[in-house]
Design a protein around this motif. Structure first.
Motif, PDB file in Angstrom:
ATOM      1  N   PHE A   1       0.969  -1.115  -0.026  1.00 51.18           N
ATOM      2  CA  PHE A   1      -0.092   0.071   0.056  1.00 51.18           C
ATOM      3  C   PHE A   1       0.760   1.087  -0.259  1.00 51.18           C
ATOM      4  O   PHE A   1       1.757   1.454   0.673  1.00 51.18           O
ATOM      5  CB  PHE A   1      -0.929  -0.046   1.128  1.00 51.18           C
ATOM      6  CG  PHE A   1      -1.865  -0.903   1.035  1.00 51.18           C
ATOM      7  CD1 PHE A   1      -3.189  -0.550   0.214  1.00 51.18           C
ATOM      8  CD2 PHE A   1      -2.168  -2.184   1.927  1.00 51.18           C
ATOM      9  CE1 PHE A   1      -4.394  -1.418   0.298  1.00 51.18           C
ATOM     10  CE2 PHE A   1      -3.291  -2.948   1.755  1.00 51.18           C
ATOM     11  CZ  PHE A   1      -4.241  -2.663   0.843  1.00 51.18           C
ATOM     12  N   ASN A   2       0.276   2.192  -0.814  1.00 50.41           N
ATOM     13  CA  ASN A   2       1.219   3.530  -0.936  1.00 50.41           C
ATOM     14  C   ASN A   2       0.612   4.277   0.375  1.00 50.41           C
ATOM     15  O   ASN A   2      -0.257   5.252   0.163  1.00 50.41           O
ATOM     16  CB  ASN A   2       0.963   4.271  -2.300  1.00 50.41           C
ATOM     17  CG  ASN A   2       1.851   5.289  -2.366  1.00 50.41           C
ATOM     18  OD1 ASN A   2       2.622   5.965  -1.579  1.00 50.41           O
ATOM     19  ND2 ASN A   2       1.671   5.850  -3.727  1.00 50.41           N
TER      20      ASN A   2
ATOM     21  N   VAL B   1      -9.311   5.944   7.793  1.00 50.75           N
ATOM     22  CA  VAL B   1      -8.429   6.068   6.665  1.00 50.75           C
ATOM     23  C   VAL B   1      -8.314   4.626   5.783  1.00 50.75           C
ATOM     24  O   VAL B   1      -8.348   4.904   4.452  1.00 50.75           O
ATOM     25  CB  VAL B   1      -7.057   6.234   7.009  1.00 50.75           C
ATOM     26  CG1 VAL B   1      -5.826   6.064   6.182  1.00 50.75           C
ATOM     27  CG2 VAL B   1      -6.951   7.658   7.659  1.00 50.75           C
ATOM     28  N   ILE B   2      -8.289   3.616   6.442  1.00 48.23           N
ATOM     29  CA  ILE B   2      -8.228   2.079   5.770  1.00 48.23           C
ATOM     30  C   ILE B   2      -9.571   2.043   5.191  1.00 48.23           C
ATOM     31  O   ILE B   2      -9.515   1.295   3.932  1.00 48.23           O
ATOM     32  CB  ILE B   2      -8.127   1.337   6.815  1.00 48.23           C
ATOM     33  CG1 ILE B   2      -6.566   1.201   7.359  1.00 48.23           C
ATOM     34  CG2 ILE B   2      -8.275  -0.188   6.412  1.00 48.23           C
ATOM     35  CD1 ILE B   2      -6.366   0.545   8.899  1.00 48.23           C
ATOM     36  N   ALA B   3     -10.846   2.524   5.445  1.00 48.84           N
ATOM     37  CA  ALA B   3     -11.810   2.163   4.931  1.00 48.84           C
ATOM     38  C   ALA B   3     -12.004   2.871   3.399  1.00 48.84           C
ATOM     39  O   ALA B   3     -12.769   2.691   2.393  1.00 48.84           O
ATOM     40  CB  ALA B   3     -13.035   2.954   5.672  1.00 48.84           C
ATOM     41  N   CYS B   4     -11.037   4.042   3.273  1.00 47.17           N
ATOM     42  CA  CYS B   4     -11.034   4.691   2.052  1.00 47.17           C
ATOM     43  C   CYS B   4     -12.261   5.235   1.343  1.00 47.17           C
ATOM     44  O   CYS B   4     -12.695   5.011   0.169  1.00 47.17           O
ATOM     45  CB  CYS B   4     -10.266   3.830   1.036  1.00 47.17           C
ATOM     46  SG  CYS B   4      -8.725   3.540   1.244  1.00 47.17           S
TER      47      CYS B   4
ATOM     48  N   ILE C   1      -2.030   6.538  -3.730  1.00 45.31           N
ATOM     49  CA  ILE C   1      -1.776   7.131  -2.409  1.00 45.31           C
ATOM     50  C   ILE C   1      -3.075   6.839  -1.675  1.00 45.31           C
ATOM     51  O   ILE C   1      -4.165   7.462  -1.981  1.00 45.31           O
ATOM     52  CB  ILE C   1      -1.199   8.445  -2.643  1.00 45.31           C
ATOM     53  CG1 ILE C   1       0.235   8.780  -3.173  1.00 45.31           C
ATOM     54  CG2 ILE C   1      -1.210   9.224  -0.993  1.00 45.31           C
ATOM     55  CD1 ILE C   1       0.557  10.162  -3.380  1.00 45.31           C
ATOM     56  N   ILE C   2      -3.038   6.540  -0.270  1.00 46.36           N
ATOM     57  CA  ILE C   2      -4.098   6.394   0.549  1.00 46.36           C
ATOM     58  C   ILE C   2      -3.920   7.655   1.410  1.00 46.36           C
ATOM     59  O   ILE C   2      -2.886   7.828   2.278  1.00 46.36           O
ATOM     60  CB  ILE C   2      -3.909   5.366   1.398  1.00 46.36           C
ATOM     61  CG1 ILE C   2      -4.239   4.018   0.535  1.00 46.36           C
ATOM     62  CG2 ILE C   2      -5.085   5.384   2.628  1.00 46.36           C
ATOM     63  CD1 ILE C   2      -4.156   2.595   1.172  1.00 46.36           C
ATOM     64  N   ALA C   3      -4.788   8.877   1.409  1.00 45.79           N
ATOM     65  CA  ALA C   3      -4.657   9.918   2.133  1.00 45.79           C
ATOM     66  C   ALA C   3      -4.675   9.719   3.580  1.00 45.79           C
ATOM     67  O   ALA C   3      -5.612   8.913   3.949  1.00 45.79           O
ATOM     68  CB  ALA C   3      -5.726  10.720   1.777  1.00 45.79           C
ATOM     69  N   THR C   4      -4.117  10.371   4.446  1.00 48.09           N
ATOM     70  CA  THR C   4      -3.877   9.973   5.865  1.00 48.09           C
ATOM     71  C   THR C   4      -4.114  11.556   6.466  1.00 48.09           C
ATOM     72  O   THR C   4      -3.810  11.602   7.893  1.00 48.09           O
ATOM     73  CB  THR C   4      -2.638   9.575   6.337  1.00 48.09           C
ATOM     74  OG1 THR C   4      -1.249  10.228   5.809  1.00 48.09           O
ATOM     75  CG2 THR C   4      -2.499   7.987   6.034  1.00 48.09           C
TER      76      THR C   4
END
Length: 215
Positions: free
Chosen positions: A96-97, A114-117, A211-214
């Motif tokens: 994961f990015n 965050v993980i739920a996107c 990218i997964i936004a945090t």
């Protein structure tokens, strides 16, 4: 001492190879996904592959790594790792990015979001361990993120078994897999749950290296 150093060197080399192999498989699936008109099939392939890689490859390297509150090791079985960093580091290492520092520093609820996107998370309150297990027995087999009052980890549901995989703070035991029934650490007044295996948004992020936004 020399034997221990040799063991750790071999272990880290194997972990590096494991990550490279996972990346090759993810890249092949990405190519297939982009060129295939039936993207749903490739997405399901990716779902299965990601779950297998996380559970069978990444987690297995981290078992027995010790816990500490400030632990943020990137190397399995070396140093210590806190529960949040165990989750964020293993997600990053499976491909994961994601910024592992920002994710690990979030509250359990925000980490689930965050993980739920963008998909909804499940919230359970005032349920016993038995009720928690019954909840997961109704779910599809796979891996889920779970946030507690002050702790986080993964749930792995397989047939009639439900496991809690986490960096256990009790007696600094560290990374382990245990059944919900036998876990002292999983007791909480509330739970925040986000599917990993069955979250299409998240699977696409992994597949396309987005990218997964945090923030």
């Amino acid at each position: 001492m020399k034997i221990l150093i040799l063991f750790l060197t071999i272990s880290l080399t194997n972990y590096s190879v494991t990550k490279k192999n996972i990346e090759k498989e993810r890249s092949l699936l990405k190519t297939e996904y982009l060129s295939n008109e039936n993207k749903a099939n490739t997405l399901n392939e990716a779902r299965i592959k990601l779950t297998e890689c996380l559970y069978n490859d990444i987690f297995n390297h981290w078992y027995t790594t010790k816990w500490s509150f400030e632990g943020h090791s990137e190397k399995p079985k070396q140093g210590t790792i806190a529960c949040g960093y165990f989750v964020s580091t293993t997600l990053r290492d499976v491909g994961f990015n994601i910024n592992r520092y920002k994710l690990a520093q979030k509250s359990p609820e925000d980490e689930a979001k965050v993980i739920a996107c963008g998909t909804s998370i499940e919230k359970l309150q005032n349920v016993s361990k038995q009720e928690l297990k019954k909840h997961f027995l109704k779910q599809k087999d796979g891996i889920y993120f779970i946030g507690l009052d002050f702790h986080v980890g993964y749930i792995y549901k397989n047939n009639q078994e439900v496991y809690f995989i986490h960096s256990n703070y009790i007696e600094n035991k560290g990374v382990m897999k245990e059944t919900i029934e036998n876990s002292k650490a999983i007791v909480s007044s509330k739970y925040f749950i986000a599917s990993i295996t069955h979250n299409d948004n998240l699977i696409k992020k992994w597949l396309l290296k987005e990218i997964i936004a945090t923030n």
